[in-house]
Design a protein around this motif. Structure first.
Motif, PDB file in Angstrom:
ATOM      1  N   MET A   1     108.063  22.393  27.903  1.00 48.01           N
ATOM      2  CA  MET A   1     107.503  21.117  28.296  1.00 48.01           C
ATOM      3  C   MET A   1     108.629  20.104  28.367  1.00 48.01           C
ATOM      4  SD  MET A   1     103.776  20.508  26.518  1.00 48.01           S
ATOM      5  CE  MET A   1     104.452  19.805  25.109  1.00 48.01           C
ATOM      6  N   GLY A   2     108.420  19.130  29.160  1.00 47.19           N
ATOM      7  CA  GLY A   2     109.427  18.095  29.281  1.00 47.19           C
ATOM      8  C   GLY A   2     108.924  16.984  30.173  1.00 47.19           C
ATOM      9  N   TYR A   3     109.848  16.113  30.470  1.00 49.32           N
ATOM     10  CA  TYR A   3     109.486  14.988  31.317  1.00 49.32           C
ATOM     11  C   TYR A   3     109.031  15.448  32.698  1.00 49.32           C
ATOM     12  CZ  TYR A   3     111.589  11.909  27.858  1.00 49.32           C
ATOM     13  OH  TYR A   3     111.874  11.226  26.713  1.00 49.32           O
ATOM     14  N   GLY A   4     109.635  16.509  33.204  1.00 47.21           N
ATOM     15  CA  GLY A   4     109.272  17.010  34.535  1.00 47.21           C
ATOM     16  C   GLY A   4     107.816  17.429  34.619  1.00 47.21           C
ATOM     17  N   LEU A   5     107.356  18.178  33.627  1.00 46.26           N
ATOM     18  CA  LEU A   5     105.956  18.601  33.607  1.00 46.26           C
ATOM     19  C   LEU A   5     105.025  17.398  33.506  1.00 46.26           C
ATOM     20  CD1 LEU A   5     103.765  20.792  33.463  1.00 46.26           C
ATOM     21  CD2 LEU A   5     104.123  20.818  30.979  1.00 46.26           C
ATOM     22  N   GLY A   6     105.374  16.443  32.671  1.00 49.99           N
ATOM     23  CA  GLY A   6     104.542  15.251  32.523  1.00 49.99           C
ATOM     24  C   GLY A   6     104.434  14.449  33.805  1.00 49.99           C
ATOM     25  N   VAL A   7     105.557  14.273  34.474  1.00 49.16           N
ATOM     26  CA  VAL A   7     105.550  13.517  35.735  1.00 49.16           C
ATOM     27  C   VAL A   7     104.774  14.283  36.803  1.00 49.16           C
ATOM     28  CG1 VAL A   7     107.038  12.678  37.597  1.00 49.16           C
ATOM     29  CG2 VAL A   7     107.661  12.255  35.227  1.00 49.16           C
ATOM     30  N   PHE A   8     104.931  15.608  36.834  1.00 49.79           N
ATOM     31  CA  PHE A   8     104.194  16.421  37.793  1.00 49.79           C
ATOM     32  C   PHE A   8     102.687  16.294  37.574  1.00 49.79           C
ATOM     33  CE2 PHE A   8     102.110  20.477  38.824  1.00 49.79           C
ATOM     34  CZ  PHE A   8     102.351  20.530  40.188  1.00 49.79           C
ATOM     35  N   LEU A   9     102.238  16.451  36.331  1.00 49.94           N
ATOM     36  CA  LEU A   9     100.802  16.325  36.045  1.00 49.94           C
ATOM     37  C   LEU A   9     100.286  14.930  36.377  1.00 49.94           C
ATOM     38  CD1 LEU A   9     100.510  18.225  32.649  1.00 49.94           C
ATOM     39  CD2 LEU A   9      99.640  18.955  34.872  1.00 49.94           C
ATOM     40  N   LEU A  10     101.058  13.919  36.044  1.00 49.82           N
ATOM     41  CA  LEU A  10     100.658  12.545  36.340  1.00 49.82           C
ATOM     42  C   LEU A  10     100.541  12.322  37.839  1.00 49.82           C
ATOM     43  CD1 LEU A  10     100.108   9.708  35.184  1.00 49.82           C
ATOM     44  CD2 LEU A  10     102.555   9.292  35.320  1.00 49.82           C
ATOM     45  N   ALA A  11     101.512  12.813  38.607  1.00 50.14           N
ATOM     46  CA  ALA A  11     101.481  12.618  40.065  1.00 50.14           C
ATOM     47  C   ALA A  11     100.308  13.358  40.698  1.00 50.14           C
ATOM     48  CB  ALA A  11     102.799  13.092  40.679  1.00 50.14           C
ATOM     49  N   VAL A  12     100.112  14.620  40.317  1.00 50.19           N
ATOM     50  CA  VAL A  12      98.995  15.385  40.891  1.00 50.19           C
ATOM     51  C   VAL A  12      97.667  14.750  40.502  1.00 50.19           C
ATOM     52  CG1 VAL A  12      97.798  17.607  40.815  1.00 50.19           C
ATOM     53  CG2 VAL A  12     100.273  17.542  41.057  1.00 50.19           C
ATOM     54  N   GLY A  13      97.572  14.320  39.265  1.00 49.85           N
ATOM     55  CA  GLY A  13      96.331  13.687  38.818  1.00 49.85           C
ATOM     56  C   GLY A  13      96.016  12.408  39.566  1.00 49.85           C
ATOM     57  N   LEU A  14      97.021  11.567  39.760  1.00 46.94           N
ATOM     58  CA  LEU A  14      96.777  10.311  40.477  1.00 46.94           C
ATOM     59  C   LEU A  14      96.491  10.551  41.950  1.00 46.94           C
ATOM     60  CD1 LEU A  14      99.369   7.953  38.770  1.00 46.94           C
ATOM     61  CD2 LEU A  14      96.898   8.060  38.420  1.00 46.94           C
ATOM     62  N   ILE A  15      97.106  11.568  42.531  1.00 45.20           N
ATOM     63  CA  ILE A  15      96.784  11.911  43.920  1.00 45.20           C
ATOM     64  C   ILE A  15      95.330  12.352  44.023  1.00 45.20           C
ATOM     65  CG2 ILE A  15      97.215  13.618  45.742  1.00 45.20           C
ATOM     66  CD1 ILE A  15     100.212  13.431  44.941  1.00 45.20           C
ATOM     67  N   LEU A  16      94.894  13.207  43.106  1.00 40.82           N
ATOM     68  CA  LEU A  16      93.491  13.634  43.144  1.00 40.82           C
ATOM     69  C   LEU A  16      92.535  12.469  42.875  1.00 40.82           C
ATOM     70  CD1 LEU A  16      93.521  17.074  41.295  1.00 40.82           C
ATOM     71  CD2 LEU A  16      93.042  16.656  43.697  1.00 40.82           C
ATOM     72  N   ALA A  17      92.914  11.577  41.976  1.00 40.56           N
ATOM     73  CA  ALA A  17      92.025  10.473  41.617  1.00 40.56           C
ATOM     74  C   ALA A  17      91.905   9.434  42.727  1.00 40.56           C
ATOM     75  CB  ALA A  17      92.517   9.809  40.328  1.00 40.56           C
ATOM     76  N   PHE A  18      93.006   9.148  43.420  1.00 42.09           N
ATOM     77  CA  PHE A  18      92.985   8.045  44.380  1.00 42.09           C
ATOM     78  C   PHE A  18      93.018   8.462  45.849  1.00 42.09           C
ATOM     79  CE2 PHE A  18      94.904   5.776  40.677  1.00 42.09           C
ATOM     80  CZ  PHE A  18      93.847   4.899  40.478  1.00 42.09           C
ATOM     81  N   ALA A  19      93.648   9.572  46.177  1.00 37.86           N
ATOM     82  CA  ALA A  19      93.912   9.865  47.581  1.00 37.86           C
ATOM     83  C   ALA A  19      93.011  10.932  48.188  1.00 37.86           C
ATOM     84  CB  ALA A  19      95.372  10.280  47.752  1.00 37.86           C
ATOM     85  N   VAL A  20      92.437  11.785  47.379  1.00 36.22           N
ATOM     86  CA  VAL A  20      91.639  12.878  47.925  1.00 36.22           C
ATOM     87  C   VAL A  20      90.197  12.406  48.093  1.00 36.22           C
ATOM     88  CG1 VAL A  20      90.781  15.202  47.508  1.00 36.22           C
ATOM     89  CG2 VAL A  20      93.131  14.632  46.936  1.00 36.22           C
ATOM     90  N   GLN A  21      89.702  12.550  49.314  1.00 36.93           N
ATOM     91  CA  GLN A  21      88.326  12.129  49.608  1.00 36.93           C
ATOM     92  C   GLN A  21      87.399  13.315  49.819  1.00 36.93           C
ATOM     93  OE1 GLN A  21      87.338   8.950  49.459  1.00 36.93           O
ATOM     94  NE2 GLN A  21      89.439   8.406  48.902  1.00 36.93           N
ATOM     95  N   ASP A  22      87.929  14.521  49.819  1.00 36.86           N
ATOM     96  CA  ASP A  22      87.098  15.711  50.002  1.00 36.86           C
ATOM     97  C   ASP A  22      86.190  15.916  48.796  1.00 36.86           C
ATOM     98  OD1 ASP A  22      88.101  16.335  52.447  1.00 36.86           O
ATOM     99  OD2 ASP A  22      89.575  17.783  51.709  1.00 36.86           O
ATOM    100  N   ALA A  23      85.110  16.631  49.041  1.00 37.47           N
ATOM    101  CA  ALA A  23      84.180  16.952  47.969  1.00 37.47           C
ATOM    102  C   ALA A  23      84.035  18.466  47.881  1.00 37.47           C
ATOM    103  CB  ALA A  23      82.827  16.312  48.225  1.00 37.47           C
ATOM    104  N   VAL A  24      84.107  18.962  46.676  1.00 44.52           N
ATOM    105  CA  VAL A  24      83.873  20.368  46.418  1.00 44.52           C
ATOM    106  C   VAL A  24      82.580  20.437  45.623  1.00 44.52           C
ATOM    107  CG1 VAL A  24      84.765  22.459  45.332  1.00 44.52           C
ATOM    108  CG2 VAL A  24      86.341  20.842  46.395  1.00 44.52           C
ATOM    109  N   GLU A  25      81.714  21.346  46.023  1.00 46.48           N
ATOM    110  CA  GLU A  25      80.399  21.428  45.391  1.00 46.48           C
ATOM    111  C   GLU A  25      80.541  21.692  43.893  1.00 46.48           C
ATOM    112  OE1 GLU A  25      76.464  24.197  45.747  1.00 46.48           O
ATOM    113  OE2 GLU A  25      77.679  23.888  47.530  1.00 46.48           O
TER     114      GLU A  25
END
Length: 86
Positions: A1-25
């Motif tokens: 674990m390190g800063y890289g993993l944390g930044v990666f999770l944060l970036a993917v999470g914020l992209i899913l939270a704010f940018a993705v408009q698709d819906a999965v059942e």
């Protein structure tokens, strides 16, 4: 674990939270995004605490007196201010 993993999770999470408009059942992508973002922040915080704990140093000075007794003095410091020379 390190800063890289944390930044990666944060970036993917914020992209899913704010940018993705698709819906999965039966899956809320926004909530998964927030969970990943929180996990990323947690990983970054834990990594920072572990790094800071490793930087702390301690110095032990033992003085033997003429009567045979010993005096032990321990000094602790962080990595920025090393202990003075004994």
């Amino acid at each position: 674990m390190g800063y890289g993993l944390g930044v990666f999770l944060l970036a993917v999470g914020l992209i899913l939270a704010f940018a993705v408009q698709d819906a999965v059942e039966a899956i809320d992508l926004t909530m998964i995004g927030w969970i990943l973002a929180a996990a990323g922040v947690l990983v970054i915080a834990i990594t920072a605490m572990q790094t800071n704990a490793r930087r702390r140093q301690s110095t032990v000075a033992r003085t033997t007196h003429s009567d045979g007794s010993q005096t032990v003095q321990e000094r602790q410091s962080d990595g920025n201010n090393p202990p003075p020379a004994v």
